[in-house]
Design a protein around this motif. Sequence first.
Motif, PDB file in Angstrom:
ATOM      1  N   VAL A   1      28.313  37.519  37.542  1.00  0.00           N
ATOM      2  CA  VAL A   1      28.956  38.195  38.669  1.00  0.00           C
ATOM      3  C   VAL A   1      28.208  37.840  39.953  1.00  0.00           C
ATOM      4  O   VAL A   1      27.024  38.173  40.103  1.00  0.00           O
ATOM      5  CB  VAL A   1      28.968  39.732  38.466  1.00  0.00           C
TER       6      VAL A   1
ATOM      7  N   LEU B   1      43.159  38.012  40.577  1.00  0.00           N
ATOM      8  CA  LEU B   1      43.210  39.281  39.837  1.00  0.00           C
ATOM      9  C   LEU B   1      44.285  40.165  40.442  1.00  0.00           C
ATOM     10  O   LEU B   1      44.275  40.414  41.655  1.00  0.00           O
ATOM     11  CB  LEU B   1      41.839  39.966  39.939  1.00  0.00           C
TER      12      LEU B   1
ATOM     13  N   SER C   1      46.023  43.752  41.207  1.00  0.00           N
ATOM     14  CA  SER C   1      45.363  45.059  41.398  1.00  0.00           C
ATOM     15  C   SER C   1      45.580  45.961  40.182  1.00  0.00           C
ATOM     16  O   SER C   1      44.911  46.977  40.028  1.00  0.00           O
ATOM     17  CB  SER C   1      45.815  45.723  42.698  1.00  0.00           C
TER      18      SER C   1
ATOM     19  N   ALA D   1      37.967  37.331  43.556  1.00  0.00           N
ATOM     20  CA  ALA D   1      38.645  38.540  44.053  1.00  0.00           C
ATOM     21  C   ALA D   1      37.975  38.969  45.347  1.00  0.00           C
ATOM     22  O   ALA D   1      36.737  39.012  45.431  1.00  0.00           O
ATOM     23  CB  ALA D   1      38.582  39.658  43.021  1.00  0.00           C
ATOM     24  N   THR D   2      38.783  39.259  46.341  1.00  0.00           N
ATOM     25  CA  THR D   2      38.250  39.683  47.638  1.00  0.00           C
ATOM     26  C   THR D   2      39.024  40.902  48.132  1.00  0.00           C
ATOM     27  O   THR D   2      40.203  41.065  47.813  1.00  0.00           O
ATOM     28  CB  THR D   2      38.368  38.543  48.688  1.00  0.00           C
TER      29      THR D   2
ATOM     30  N   LYS E   1      41.128  45.263  45.448  1.00  0.00           N
ATOM     31  CA  LYS E   1      40.827  44.750  44.109  1.00  0.00           C
ATOM     32  C   LYS E   1      39.643  45.463  43.459  1.00  0.00           C
ATOM     33  O   LYS E   1      39.303  45.173  42.314  1.00  0.00           O
ATOM     34  CB  LYS E   1      40.539  43.240  44.174  1.00  0.00           C
TER      35      LYS E   1
ATOM     36  N   VAL F   1      38.459  45.150  39.581  1.00  0.00           N
ATOM     37  CA  VAL F   1      37.225  44.399  39.321  1.00  0.00           C
ATOM     38  C   VAL F   1      36.294  45.224  38.428  1.00  0.00           C
ATOM     39  O   VAL F   1      35.746  44.720  37.443  1.00  0.00           O
ATOM     40  CB  VAL F   1      36.510  44.027  40.650  1.00  0.00           C
TER      41      VAL F   1
ATOM     42  N   VAL G   1      35.057  44.062  34.705  1.00  0.00           N
ATOM     43  CA  VAL G   1      33.658  43.707  34.427  1.00  0.00           C
ATOM     44  C   VAL G   1      32.960  44.769  33.578  1.00  0.00           C
ATOM     45  O   VAL G   1      32.203  44.440  32.669  1.00  0.00           O
ATOM     46  CB  VAL G   1      32.874  43.495  35.754  1.00  0.00           C
TER      47      VAL G   1
ATOM     48  N   VAL H   1      32.518  35.335  37.993  1.00  0.00           N
ATOM     49  CA  VAL H   1      33.349  36.194  38.838  1.00  0.00           C
ATOM     50  C   VAL H   1      32.739  36.145  40.239  1.00  0.00           C
ATOM     51  O   VAL H   1      31.572  36.489  40.408  1.00  0.00           O
ATOM     52  CB  VAL H   1      33.353  37.640  38.299  1.00  0.00           C
TER      53      VAL H   1
ATOM     54  N   LEU I   1      32.899  37.515  44.050  1.00  0.00           N
ATOM     55  CA  LEU I   1      33.423  38.677  44.770  1.00  0.00           C
ATOM     56  C   LEU I   1      32.850  38.759  46.176  1.00  0.00           C
ATOM     57  O   LEU I   1      31.716  38.315  46.408  1.00  0.00           O
ATOM     58  CB  LEU I   1      33.002  39.964  44.048  1.00  0.00           C
TER      59      LEU I   1
ATOM     60  N   ALA J   1      35.278  43.915  47.303  1.00  0.00           N
ATOM     61  CA  ALA J   1      35.834  43.886  45.938  1.00  0.00           C
ATOM     62  C   ALA J   1      34.812  44.363  44.914  1.00  0.00           C
ATOM     63  O   ALA J   1      35.170  44.803  43.823  1.00  0.00           O
ATOM     64  CB  ALA J   1      36.318  42.483  45.601  1.00  0.00           C
ATOM     65  N   ALA J   2      33.518  44.270  45.258  1.00  0.00           N
ATOM     66  CA  ALA J   2      32.442  44.663  44.334  1.00  0.00           C
ATOM     67  C   ALA J   2      32.101  46.149  44.453  1.00  0.00           C
ATOM     68  O   ALA J   2      31.274  46.651  43.684  1.00  0.00           O
ATOM     69  CB  ALA J   2      31.197  43.825  44.630  1.00  0.00           C
TER      70      ALA J   2
END
Length: 259
Positions: free
Chosen positions: A3, A132, A134, A196-197, A201, A205, A209, A230, A232, A236-237
Amino acid sequence: MKVLILDTAEAAISRAAGIIAQTITQKPRAVLGLATGGTMLPLYARLCQLHAEGLRFAGVTSFNLDEYVGLGADHPCSYHRYMRAALFDHIDIDRARAHLPKGDARDVHCEAIRYEGRIAEAGGIDLQLLGLGSNGHIGFNEPTSSLGSRTRVKTLTESTRQANRIYFEREADVPRFAITMGVATILEARACLLLATGPAKAQAVAAMVEGALSAICPASALQQHPATTVVLDRAAARDLRLGAYYEHVHPEGQDRVLA
Ligand code: GLP
């Protein structure tokens, strides 16, 4: 899962583009799996820029994840058209080796089987790029897709139809079905790269994960893949419980050398 968390969407896109560039530099005849959606547009713009700076795609074979059922290659909302406009028209890829499922095939079920066969004939996918949904979808593998699924026709959820509504003139024009690589097809790629941004998301995410391995979040199947990265941005994180750990392992999204 590796990640990588980057400060901004731009940095995440640049990191993901770097991974793709490295793959085709190391293996000029690489087989890439490609994705569509809004997230990929700046990534493809970056790849076009890298091509202008010398990155070659001439030996690359590509397979897109999916296509809407009923849309021919020249339909303005087809993924065929999207790929030409976003990437293929601007790079030196051999169009004969840039594959997408044929959404207007007379028998779309046969087309799905044929497409799966073409991937196998090409020797499988070296790097599968993924966005990804949603709702946790990858390709068009909607929630509760079998984790053992192969390329086939899927019915789109109402939330996915609404998310893609902006690309169509009228709501009634948004297709109800798509041909998509299956979850098991995706897991056969030798490496996966999911980008993914943005805050929309974040929940998906976290489910992908850190949630349970479950068909309700098809992207969680990537937990079983031995080589998934992944990428990000911070937004997104946001909902990751172990975000600080991922950043400790990969400061600024870099690969850490043991020390
Ligand atoms: C679409 C595509 C997916 C894509 C996802 C996210 O429906 N089939 O391949 O990853 O939804 O799209 P976006 O990047 O526009 O949010």
